[in-house]
Design an enzyme around this catalytic site. Sequence first.
Site, mmCIF file in Angstrom:
data_model
loop_
_atom_site.group_PDB
_atom_site.id
_atom_site.type_symbol
_atom_site.label_atom_id
_atom_site.label_comp_id
_atom_site.label_asym_id
_atom_site.label_seq_id
_atom_site.Cartn_x
_atom_site.Cartn_y
_atom_site.Cartn_z
ATOM 1 C CG ASP A 204 -1.960 0.998 1.256
ATOM 2 O OD1 ASP A 204 -2.891 0.843 0.443
ATOM 3 O OD2 ASP A 204 -1.900 1.949 2.062
ATOM 4 C CD GLU A 273 -2.234 2.636 -3.568
ATOM 5 O OE1 GLU A 273 -3.340 3.105 -3.859
ATOM 6 O OE2 GLU A 273 -1.855 2.485 -2.384
HETATM 7 C C1 NOJ Z 1 -4.429 3.039 -0.560
HETATM 8 C C2 NOJ Z 1 -5.489 1.990 -0.437
HETATM 9 O O1 NOJ Z 1 -5.648 1.361 -1.687
HETATM 10 C C3 NOJ Z 1 -6.730 2.679 0.054
HETATM 11 O O2 NOJ Z 1 -7.856 1.846 0.009
HETATM 12 C C4 NOJ Z 1 -6.469 3.171 1.460
HETATM 13 O O3 NOJ Z 1 -7.574 3.919 1.909
HETATM 14 C C5 NOJ Z 1 -5.220 4.062 1.499
HETATM 15 N N1 NOJ Z 1 -4.128 3.534 0.755
HETATM 16 C C6 NOJ Z 1 -4.762 4.225 2.906
HETATM 17 O O4 NOJ Z 1 -4.163 3.037 3.342
#
Ligand code: NOJ
Length: 549
Positions: A204, A273
Amino acid sequence: MTKASNSGWWRGGVIYQIYPRSFQDSNGDGIGDLPGITRRLDHIAALGADGIWLSPFFKSPMKDFGYDISDYCDVDPMFGTLSDFKALVMRAHALGLKVMIDQVYSHTSDQHPWFKESRASRDNAKADWYVWADARDDGNPPNNWLSIFGGSAWQWDTRRRQYFLHNFLTSQPDLNFHNPEVQQAVLDSVKFWLDFGVDGYRLDVVNFYFHDRQLRSNPGRGMPDGSDPAVSPVNPYAWQWHHFDKSQPENLVFLQRLRALVDQYPDTTMVGEIGDDDGLARVAEYTGGGDKLHMAYCFDLLGEPHGATYLHGVFTRFNQVVGSGWPCWAITNHDIPRVATRWGGAHPPAGLLKAAAALQLSLRGTACLYQGDELGLPEAEIAFEDLQDPYGIAMWPDYKGRDGCRTPMAWESAAPDLGFGAAGSTTAPWLPVAEPHRALAADRQRGQSGSVYETYRALLAWRRGVPALIHGDMTLLSAHPQVLAFVREHAGERVLCAFNLSDAAVNWRADAAAGPIGAVLADSGVRGAAVQGDAVAFEPWGVLFARLG
Ligand code: NOJ
């Protein structure tokens, strides 16, 4: 440290993302769980995916539905137990599916024991594990950093009489990666799951791990005036250049440490990500050189703009920066309105969905499908009173949040809850099922030739036998207002991939330099193009895969 063998299954593979809350409920509490996922793994194997990515199922107060973790090494009881996860992994492996878990290391929950200790005083053992800062003389936070979910990124804490940093909710305090103990604790948790038997990680917000040590304010990018689609008028987070709150150079060194650990386990992988001012450049930087992440995705195919001209620009830019990097392309996920609606509006044509699938599955990189993509599900309309996502609740009505892509999976068209609930359960699902999904449920599409589901299945099976699509270079052909075209090339095999991304018929000619168009690859399951010499007559949303001489 020894480096284990890696079959590279992930390179050019297909990953299927599961949002556990919404996949399959097995115990009648209205929330999906691990045994439910295990029961439905056959669907993913039959589709032909190589692996799954499970959104977080770890212990969490669920303020951000699992992206706020309070124990990295245990399963939240809502989703099951460690033995349920073991059973899931074993079943997945028996079906030939790799299992990737989603870890959130940029921040924890404020209920994590590390944060509880850290906030207790300024001199405890974990005092420096989070990003703490004194107020300025006027009582304001130390700088102008903003939270993506709205407001300042700093929250005042009365115990320490200091601010702490949070890039998302105030209940998601940011870990201080400048502290070597934090890095080690994170690596220990990575090792825990590798020893458990997982095949990889989705990481993440991987570029948020480090912040600028000097806490310098970000420069302003300018108020939105409509000229730059990246500058949202709804969320002021987009009105800054994020030079200092993320994407810091120290992160590259940490990612090398992480890679060295992961490399000790055979056939494992990581996909990061990346949300950044220049996402494509960061993907290239984080995945280049073979010593950091294996793959990463950014948001260039996940925003509003699409169409041949826009996509040509994205891939041109990507080719300029990519080097040895390896992207993972997603066109929907649990944070983004579903592609059917984003690209296709209120009544998405099936042709568009098939063209989008064919495009995503023929790009250089790994493809990540989100649950329900394979059914062509549209975004669900959710009434304000049914909203669950704090981001949507804060920014309603201009931004409705992420609940519309998180409604229960559509399995059975005749079941009241679309087959999401446990047998005999009368508990309402945590988000309402979307009635427009009924006619698109998996049981309606399976075995129906030409359905979106069967098209995905055919595409996945077919591309396995076309090495150029898995391993090949990607050369863009000339820009065209409706047609996006490129050549994938590997070991002397050249495949033309061309897509009419419009609802009108188009006559098109491939660039002369690409060479003569040879045999059409008709087994792909997608069609809609007639070839005569070097002239191609595309039907609306037509797709052409052909060998090049
Ligand atoms: C990215 C995640 O994909 C999302 O769902 C989340 O709210 C934020 N990061 C915070 O962790």
